[in-house]
Design a protein around this motif. Structure first.
Motif, mmCIF file in Angstrom:
data_model
loop_
_atom_site.group_PDB
_atom_site.id
_atom_site.type_symbol
_atom_site.label_atom_id
_atom_site.label_comp_id
_atom_site.label_asym_id
_atom_site.label_seq_id
_atom_site.Cartn_x
_atom_site.Cartn_y
_atom_site.Cartn_z
ATOM 1 N N ARG A 68 28.567 117.252 74.579
ATOM 2 C CA ARG A 68 29.827 117.176 74.153
ATOM 3 C C ARG A 68 30.054 117.030 72.459
ATOM 4 N NH1 ARG A 68 35.297 117.875 73.876
ATOM 5 N NH2 ARG A 68 36.323 115.955 73.421
ATOM 6 N N ILE A 69 28.697 116.675 71.830
ATOM 7 C CA ILE A 69 28.649 116.557 70.468
ATOM 8 C C ILE A 69 28.917 117.847 69.924
ATOM 9 C CG2 ILE A 69 26.830 116.153 68.689
ATOM 10 C CD1 ILE A 69 25.729 113.736 70.283
ATOM 11 N N ASP A 70 28.261 118.870 70.685
ATOM 12 C CA ASP A 70 28.394 120.202 70.021
ATOM 13 C C ASP A 70 29.893 120.692 69.944
ATOM 14 O OD1 ASP A 70 25.811 120.439 69.988
ATOM 15 O OD2 ASP A 70 25.647 121.276 71.881
ATOM 16 N N GLU A 71 30.555 120.115 70.794
ATOM 17 C CA GLU A 71 32.163 120.382 70.751
ATOM 18 C C GLU A 71 33.074 119.764 70.015
ATOM 19 O OE1 GLU A 71 32.063 121.259 75.702
ATOM 20 O OE2 GLU A 71 33.187 119.599 74.804
ATOM 21 N N VAL A 72 32.504 118.642 69.469
ATOM 22 C CA VAL A 72 33.258 117.552 68.417
ATOM 23 C C VAL A 72 32.552 117.664 67.227
ATOM 24 C CG1 VAL A 72 34.551 116.669 70.249
ATOM 25 C CG2 VAL A 72 32.613 115.598 69.324
ATOM 26 N N SER A 73 31.564 118.595 66.664
ATOM 27 C CA SER A 73 30.634 118.192 65.772
ATOM 28 C C SER A 73 31.364 117.942 64.523
ATOM 29 C CB SER A 73 29.998 119.437 65.697
ATOM 30 O OG SER A 73 30.544 120.732 65.176
ATOM 31 N N THR A 74 32.596 118.328 64.184
ATOM 32 C CA THR A 74 33.283 118.036 62.868
ATOM 33 C C THR A 74 34.092 116.637 62.947
ATOM 34 O OG1 THR A 74 35.296 119.256 63.592
ATOM 35 C CG2 THR A 74 33.463 120.413 62.285
ATOM 36 N N ASP A 75 34.053 116.127 63.956
ATOM 37 C CA ASP A 75 34.997 114.528 64.424
ATOM 38 C C ASP A 75 33.876 113.724 64.144
ATOM 39 O OD1 ASP A 75 36.387 112.604 64.842
ATOM 40 O OD2 ASP A 75 37.271 113.443 66.577
ATOM 41 N N ALA A 76 33.512 113.347 62.939
ATOM 42 C CA ALA A 76 32.553 111.993 62.694
ATOM 43 C C ALA A 76 32.766 110.868 63.519
ATOM 44 C CB ALA A 76 32.599 111.763 61.281
ATOM 45 N N PRO A 77 33.807 110.452 63.767
ATOM 46 C CA PRO A 77 33.903 109.113 64.535
ATOM 47 C C PRO A 77 33.470 109.315 66.373
ATOM 48 C CG PRO A 77 35.956 109.112 63.323
ATOM 49 C CD PRO A 77 35.057 110.560 62.945
ATOM 50 N N ALA A 78 33.891 110.454 66.445
ATOM 51 C CA ALA A 78 33.569 111.056 67.842
ATOM 52 C C ALA A 78 32.278 111.215 68.117
ATOM 53 C CB ALA A 78 34.500 112.100 68.488
ATOM 54 N N VAL A 79 31.499 111.778 66.924
ATOM 55 C CA VAL A 79 30.117 112.115 66.994
ATOM 56 C C VAL A 79 29.438 110.789 67.210
ATOM 57 C CG1 VAL A 79 28.337 113.072 65.890
ATOM 58 C CG2 VAL A 79 30.263 114.612 66.041
ATOM 59 N N HIS A 80 29.862 110.041 66.312
ATOM 60 C CA HIS A 80 29.048 108.596 66.152
ATOM 61 C C HIS A 80 29.231 108.084 67.540
ATOM 62 C CE1 HIS A 80 28.397 108.480 61.971
ATOM 63 N NE2 HIS A 80 29.435 108.363 61.699
ATOM 64 N N ALA A 81 30.248 107.859 68.118
ATOM 65 C CA ALA A 81 30.184 107.042 69.391
ATOM 66 C C ALA A 81 29.494 107.904 70.528
ATOM 67 C CB ALA A 81 31.855 107.344 70.081
ATOM 68 N N LEU A 82 29.268 109.133 70.562
ATOM 69 C CA LEU A 82 28.088 109.842 71.475
ATOM 70 C C LEU A 82 27.139 109.702 71.147
ATOM 71 C CD1 LEU A 82 30.653 113.126 71.510
ATOM 72 C CD2 LEU A 82 29.882 111.702 73.527
ATOM 73 N N VAL A 83 26.622 109.488 69.683
ATOM 74 C CA VAL A 83 25.102 109.211 69.276
ATOM 75 C C VAL A 83 24.833 107.842 69.874
ATOM 76 C CG1 VAL A 83 23.801 108.557 67.521
ATOM 77 C CG2 VAL A 83 25.136 110.555 67.330
ATOM 78 N N ASP A 84 25.841 106.949 69.703
ATOM 79 C CA ASP A 84 25.637 105.543 70.226
ATOM 80 C C ASP A 84 25.501 105.567 71.894
ATOM 81 O OD1 ASP A 84 25.697 104.521 67.671
ATOM 82 O OD2 ASP A 84 27.833 103.770 67.904
ATOM 83 N N ALA A 85 26.077 106.176 72.386
ATOM 84 C CA ALA A 85 25.912 106.356 73.926
ATOM 85 C C ALA A 85 24.576 107.006 74.165
ATOM 86 C CB ALA A 85 26.781 107.234 74.542
ATOM 87 N N ILE A 86 24.084 107.914 73.539
ATOM 88 C CA ILE A 86 22.734 108.821 73.777
ATOM 89 C C ILE A 86 21.538 107.453 73.543
ATOM 90 C CG2 ILE A 86 21.198 110.368 73.068
ATOM 91 C CD1 ILE A 86 23.693 112.282 72.391
ATOM 92 N N ALA A 87 21.849 106.872 72.301
ATOM 93 C CA ALA A 87 20.911 105.749 72.189
ATOM 94 C C ALA A 87 20.806 104.859 73.205
ATOM 95 C CB ALA A 87 21.117 105.097 70.765
ATOM 96 N N GLY A 88 21.896 104.302 73.696
ATOM 97 C CA GLY A 88 21.910 103.311 74.947
ATOM 98 C C GLY A 88 21.355 103.873 76.080
ATOM 99 N N CYS A 89 21.530 105.121 76.317
ATOM 100 C CA CYS A 89 20.853 105.820 77.535
ATOM 101 C C CYS A 89 19.340 105.936 77.363
ATOM 102 C CB CYS A 89 21.553 107.456 77.711
ATOM 103 S SG CYS A 89 21.138 108.074 79.126
ATOM 104 N N GLY A 90 18.935 106.263 76.340
ATOM 105 C CA GLY A 90 17.385 106.508 75.827
ATOM 106 C C GLY A 90 16.668 105.392 75.838
ATOM 107 N N ALA A 91 17.383 104.178 75.501
ATOM 108 C CA ALA A 91 16.723 102.943 75.314
ATOM 109 C C ALA A 91 16.219 102.333 76.460
ATOM 110 C CB ALA A 91 17.619 101.904 74.319
ATOM 111 N N ILE A 92 15.300 102.046 76.828
ATOM 112 C CA ILE A 92 14.546 101.436 77.901
ATOM 113 C C ILE A 92 14.192 99.952 77.766
ATOM 114 C CG2 ILE A 92 13.085 101.396 79.837
ATOM 115 C CD1 ILE A 92 14.700 103.865 79.290
ATOM 116 N N THR A 93 14.872 99.005 78.377
ATOM 117 C CA THR A 93 14.888 97.410 78.261
ATOM 118 C C THR A 93 13.686 97.222 78.995
ATOM 119 O OG1 THR A 93 16.355 97.119 80.087
ATOM 120 C CG2 THR A 93 17.249 97.186 77.694
ATOM 121 N N ARG A 94 13.031 95.965 78.750
ATOM 122 C CA ARG A 94 11.862 95.414 79.678
ATOM 123 C C ARG A 94 12.338 94.970 80.769
ATOM 124 N NH1 ARG A 94 8.486 92.051 74.942
ATOM 125 N NH2 ARG A 94 8.193 93.716 73.384
#
Length: 372
Positions: A68-94
């Motif tokens: 989805r980032i590839d599709e909205v790459s020029t929309d900075a707010p949309a990219v930021h939201a997707l980046v935050d979601a990827i970070a949440g997905c990748g972060a493994i809590t104890r």
């Protein structure tokens, strides 16, 4: 059946339930359905899908968000939201569930791969946000990181086109639990950006102190004489107490910075002179700690730094009279209630002296309620 329903609300709710990694009903097919909802015209449904994918903790969810980032790459707010979601997905809590832990070895690397691609994004703020997200994945506390994941992030960050990304990578490499970090940092010593060079030398100096990294690259930095690199290189070498010709070069470098450096640098150079443990620095430090001369009075911050430095130097001084002068200065400074910064400097110096008398003097200072 609900996943293939014609009703958006039913299909989305089914996907949200099946995307929960802590349940037996977990089904990776939910990622495709949620990914489709990221493109929905209704913002509320798209936001719900993004949140469910972030919580899914699975490489398929990372892939859906990244596409989805590839599709909205020029929309900075949309990219930021997707980046935050990827970070949440990748972060493994104890306290992750067994299902999440089972996926941890693959979801975090997948998330990093997706985020690292953004280091070359056209929008600078996106590049910075992507690096922040990577730190979320590997963990903010450096001592708890997995070295393999950390290097997966920092090795490409060191080679990024954006100097801000390179500088931040250098700052993160000071505690990496893998000797490969040494080569990554030294590769930045000649970087075209001054801030990147400074961060790389500072982090490498920290590795020399903490991990016993080879000091030779710092010696080479001193020989090259770049002004912004002299202090971090000399401070790193000063901690080694090698008492060799190398120390003479470090002494000269630190004295030059103490006399002609920028505010902040001069104070750091004085403290490093104390850490160097070379008695040849004694005269300079005593003059500054005692307030300077009538022609060149010492600034208060310099006096504070020199006081701490004398405490660090104390045990390396063999002359009894000189040691006595240092002690008297530390004792007096520790009682200067009108100057709390000087008191703290004196106490740091007493900690470095580290004998019974110093311990008693610190206890007395505490009893006098000097410290807040």
């Amino acid at each position: 059946r609900a996943l293939s329903s014609d009703h958006d609300d039913l299909r989305l709710r089914a996907a949200e339930l099946l995307a929960r990694p802590s349940t037996k009903a977990f089904d990776v097919r939910a990622a495709d359905v949620l990914g489709a909802f990221l493109r929905h015209d209704h913002a509320t449904l798209a936001n719900r899908a993004r949140g469910a994918l972030s919580a899914m903790k699975h490489p398929a969810a990372v892939a859906a968000l990244s596409s989805r980032i590839d599709e909205v790459s020029t929309d900075a707010p949309a990219v930021h939201a997707l980046v935050d979601a990827i970070a949440g997905c990748g972060a493994i809590t104890r306290d992750s569930s067994p299902t999440v832990e089972m996926n941890a070895s693959v979801v975090a690397p997948a998330a990093l791969d997706a985020l690292i691609r953004l280091f070359d994004h056209d929008i600078a703020d996106v590049r910075s946000t992507a690096f922040d997200a990577c730190i979320t994945v590997v963990g903010a506390e450096k001592r708890h990181r997995v070295a393999k994941l950390e290097l997966q992030l920092l090795a490409p960050a060191v080679r990024a086109k954006d100097p801000l990304v390179r500088r931040r990578a250098a700052e993160e490499l000071d505690r990496t639990d893998d000797d490969a970090a040494d080569a990554l940092l030294t590769s930045l010593f000649l970087d075209r950006d001054a801030e990147v060079r400074g961060a790389a030398v500072s982090s490498y100096a920290a590795r020399v102190r903490r991990r016993g990294a080879d000091a030779a690259p710092l010696v080479d930095v001193l020989k090259r004489g770049r002004r912004e690199l002299v202090l971090p290189a000399a401070a790193g070498l000063a901690s080694l107490h090698q008492g060799s010709a190398r120390d003479s070069a470090v002494l000269v470098a630190l004295l030059l910075v103490a006399r002609a450096g920028e505010p902040g640098e001069r104070e750091r150079a004085l403290v490093a002179l104390g850490a160097l443990g070379d008695p040849r620095a004694l005269d300079e430090l005593e003059i500054i700690a005692n307030g300077g001369t009538s022609d060149a009075p010492a600034e208060p911050s310099m006096r504070v730094a020199a006081t701490e430095a004398l405490g660090r130097l104390h045990n390396a001084v063999s002359d009894a009279d000189a040691r006595s002068r240092i002690w008297q200065l530390l004792d007096a400074a520790a009682s200067d209630v009108a100057n709390p910064e000087l008191v703290r400097a004196a106490l740091r110096g007493l900690i470095a002296v580290d004998d019974a008398r110093a311990g008693k003097r610190m206890a007395d200072a505490l009893g006098e309620h000097i410290l807040d």
